[in-house]
Motif scaffolding. Sequence first.
Motif, PDB file in Angstrom:
ATOM      1  N   ALA A  26       0.836  -1.204   0.000  1.00 18.12           N
ATOM      2  CA  ALA A  26       0.000   0.000   0.000  1.00 18.12           C
ATOM      3  C   ALA A  26       0.871   1.255   0.000  1.00 18.12           C
ATOM      4  CB  ALA A  26      -0.941  -0.011   1.194  1.00 18.12           C
ATOM      5  N   GLU A  27       1.958   1.222   0.756  1.00 20.14           N
ATOM      6  CA  GLU A  27       2.886   2.361   0.779  1.00 20.14           C
ATOM      7  C   GLU A  27       3.501   2.593  -0.597  1.00 20.14           C
ATOM      8  OE1 GLU A  27       5.654   1.411   3.897  1.00 20.14           O
ATOM      9  OE2 GLU A  27       4.264   2.058   5.474  1.00 20.14           O
ATOM     10  N   GLU A  28       3.835   1.514  -1.302  1.00 27.27           N
ATOM     11  CA  GLU A  28       4.420   1.654  -2.634  1.00 27.27           C
ATOM     12  C   GLU A  28       3.409   2.275  -3.606  1.00 27.27           C
ATOM     13  OE1 GLU A  28       6.555  -0.967  -6.177  1.00 27.27           O
ATOM     14  OE2 GLU A  28       6.233  -1.888  -4.217  1.00 27.27           O
ATOM     15  N   LEU A  29       2.180   1.799  -3.584  1.00 18.34           N
ATOM     16  CA  LEU A  29       1.140   2.364  -4.456  1.00 18.34           C
ATOM     17  C   LEU A  29       0.921   3.840  -4.153  1.00 18.34           C
ATOM     18  CD1 LEU A  29      -1.489  -0.536  -4.470  1.00 18.34           C
ATOM     19  CD2 LEU A  29       0.115   0.081  -6.305  1.00 18.34           C
ATOM     20  N   HIS A  30       0.909   4.174  -2.870  1.00 19.39           N
ATOM     21  CA  HIS A  30       0.709   5.575  -2.469  1.00 19.39           C
ATOM     22  C   HIS A  30       1.902   6.430  -2.890  1.00 19.39           C
ATOM     23  CE1 HIS A  30      -0.546   9.059  -0.271  1.00 19.39           C
ATOM     24  NE2 HIS A  30       0.555   9.026   0.458  1.00 19.39           N
ATOM     25  N   ARG A  31       3.114   5.936  -2.672  1.00 15.34           N
ATOM     26  CA  ARG A  31       4.328   6.685  -3.035  1.00 15.34           C
ATOM     27  C   ARG A  31       4.371   6.968  -4.532  1.00 15.34           C
ATOM     28  NH1 ARG A  31       8.612   4.527  -4.904  1.00 15.34           N
ATOM     29  NH2 ARG A  31       8.249   2.468  -4.026  1.00 15.34           N
ATOM     30  N   LEU A  32       3.882   6.018  -5.341  1.00 15.39           N
ATOM     31  CA  LEU A  32       3.867   6.189  -6.794  1.00 15.39           C
ATOM     32  C   LEU A  32       2.714   7.062  -7.277  1.00 15.39           C
ATOM     33  CD1 LEU A  32       4.716   2.526  -7.806  1.00 15.39           C
ATOM     34  CD2 LEU A  32       6.193   4.538  -8.076  1.00 15.39           C
ATOM     35  N   GLY A  33       1.831   7.446  -6.364  1.00 16.13           N
ATOM     36  CA  GLY A  33       0.694   8.287  -6.732  1.00 16.13           C
ATOM     37  C   GLY A  33      -0.404   7.529  -7.452  1.00 16.13           C
ATOM     38  N   LEU A  34      -0.434   6.212  -7.304  1.00 16.25           N
ATOM     39  CA  LEU A  34      -1.452   5.420  -7.992  1.00 16.25           C
ATOM     40  C   LEU A  34      -2.779   5.390  -7.239  1.00 16.25           C
ATOM     41  CD1 LEU A  34       0.751   2.428  -9.184  1.00 16.25           C
ATOM     42  CD2 LEU A  34      -0.050   4.387 -10.523  1.00 16.25           C
ATOM     43  N   SER A  36      -5.811   7.034  -5.193  1.00 15.52           N
ATOM     44  CA  SER A  36      -6.420   8.381  -5.218  1.00 15.52           C
ATOM     45  C   SER A  36      -6.587   8.975  -3.819  1.00 15.52           C
ATOM     46  CB  SER A  36      -7.778   8.324  -5.923  1.00 15.52           C
ATOM     47  OG  SER A  36      -8.693   7.565  -5.168  1.00 15.52           O
ATOM     48  N   PHE A  37      -6.148   8.261  -2.798  1.00 15.13           N
ATOM     49  CA  PHE A  37      -6.272   8.733  -1.417  1.00 15.13           C
ATOM     50  C   PHE A  37      -5.071   8.207  -0.641  1.00 15.13           C
ATOM     51  CE2 PHE A  37      -8.130   4.596  -1.730  1.00 15.13           C
ATOM     52  CZ  PHE A  37      -7.765   3.948  -0.562  1.00 15.13           C
ATOM     53  N   ASN A  38      -4.871   8.740   0.551  1.00 14.80           N
ATOM     54  CA  ASN A  38      -3.794   8.248   1.416  1.00 14.80           C
ATOM     55  C   ASN A  38      -4.384   7.208   2.355  1.00 14.80           C
ATOM     56  OD1 ASN A  38      -1.834   7.769   3.348  1.00 14.80           O
ATOM     57  ND2 ASN A  38      -1.158   9.895   3.417  1.00 14.80           N
ATOM     58  N   PRO A  39      -4.078   5.934   2.147  1.00 14.82           N
ATOM     59  CA  PRO A  39      -4.680   4.893   2.980  1.00 14.82           C
ATOM     60  C   PRO A  39      -4.237   4.938   4.435  1.00 14.82           C
ATOM     61  CG  PRO A  39      -3.062   3.936   1.475  1.00 14.82           C
ATOM     62  CD  PRO A  39      -3.188   5.376   1.125  1.00 14.82           C
ATOM     63  N   PHE A  40      -3.232   5.728   4.752  1.00 15.55           N
ATOM     64  CA  PHE A  40      -2.728   5.786   6.111  1.00 15.55           C
ATOM     65  C   PHE A  40      -3.244   6.993   6.887  1.00 15.55           C
ATOM     66  CE2 PHE A  40       0.300   3.635   3.360  1.00 15.55           C
ATOM     67  CZ  PHE A  40       0.148   2.360   3.878  1.00 15.55           C
ATOM     68  N   GLN A  41      -3.991   7.871   6.212  1.00 24.11           N
ATOM     69  CA  GLN A  41      -4.575   9.014   6.909  1.00 24.11           C
ATOM     70  C   GLN A  41      -6.005   8.729   7.337  1.00 24.11           C
ATOM     71  OE1 GLN A  41      -4.064  12.460   4.394  1.00 24.11           O
ATOM     72  NE2 GLN A  41      -2.079  12.913   5.295  1.00 24.11           N
ATOM     73  N   LYS A  42      -6.554   7.643   6.866  1.00 19.14           N
ATOM     74  CA  LYS A  42      -7.923   7.279   7.216  1.00 19.14           C
ATOM     75  C   LYS A  42      -7.885   6.260   8.346  1.00 19.14           C
ATOM     76  CE  LYS A  42     -10.267   7.880   2.822  1.00 19.14           C
ATOM     77  NZ  LYS A  42     -11.289   7.279   1.993  1.00 19.14           N
ATOM     78  N   GLY A  43      -8.768   6.434   9.311  1.00 21.11           N
ATOM     79  CA  GLY A  43      -8.867   5.448  10.386  1.00 21.11           C
ATOM     80  C   GLY A  43      -9.440   4.142   9.875  1.00 21.11           C
ATOM     81  N   GLU A  44     -10.461   4.250   9.037  1.00 21.83           N
ATOM     82  CA  GLU A  44     -11.081   3.089   8.406  1.00 21.83           C
ATOM     83  C   GLU A  44     -11.237   3.380   6.929  1.00 21.83           C
ATOM     84  OE1 GLU A  44     -14.820   2.698  10.460  1.00 21.83           O
ATOM     85  OE2 GLU A  44     -13.994   1.170  11.787  1.00 21.83           O
ATOM     86  N   LEU A  45     -11.196   2.336   6.135  1.00 20.64           N
ATOM     87  CA  LEU A  45     -11.372   2.487   4.698  1.00 20.64           C
ATOM     88  C   LEU A  45     -12.807   2.152   4.322  1.00 20.64           C
ATOM     89  CD1 LEU A  45      -8.111   0.717   3.504  1.00 20.64           C
ATOM     90  CD2 LEU A  45      -8.497   3.159   3.772  1.00 20.64           C
ATOM     91  N   ALA A  46     -13.336   2.873   3.352  1.00 21.29           N
ATOM     92  CA  ALA A  46     -14.678   2.603   2.837  1.00 21.29           C
ATOM     93  C   ALA A  46     -14.593   1.468   1.814  1.00 21.29           C
ATOM     94  CB  ALA A  46     -15.257   3.862   2.186  1.00 21.29           C
TER      95      ALA A  46
END
Length: 103
Positions: A26-34, A36-46
């Motif tokens: 998940a960190e790799e996907l986020h770092r690459l900008g793939l 559309s949200f930051n999965p680590f800033q949300k307490g829970e994911l929808a």
Amino acid sequence: MIEPNFPVFDLAGYELAHSGLSRLQAEELHRLGLVSFNPFQKGELALYDIEELKFLKKIYFDSGLERATSINMLKKLPRPYRYSFDKIYWDFGAEEWKEVKLV
């Protein structure tokens, strides 16, 4: 034109594990900008966040394609990446996404 699935809203919250991704992935996907949200800033994911992560996992990690090829494929889709493989597919000959058309 191919459009992302509409988000389905529910009251349940999900953890990253529901996507099948590790934290490192998940960190790799986020770092690459793939993502559309930051999965680590949300307490829970929808649920719609989980759908996006699952789609990215299948293309980027599970497909066996080179990472650069996966990224080029994803760049040809509008974000957020909330798609279903029963509705779209990658045409390797045309190098583009196409909609599944049932006859």
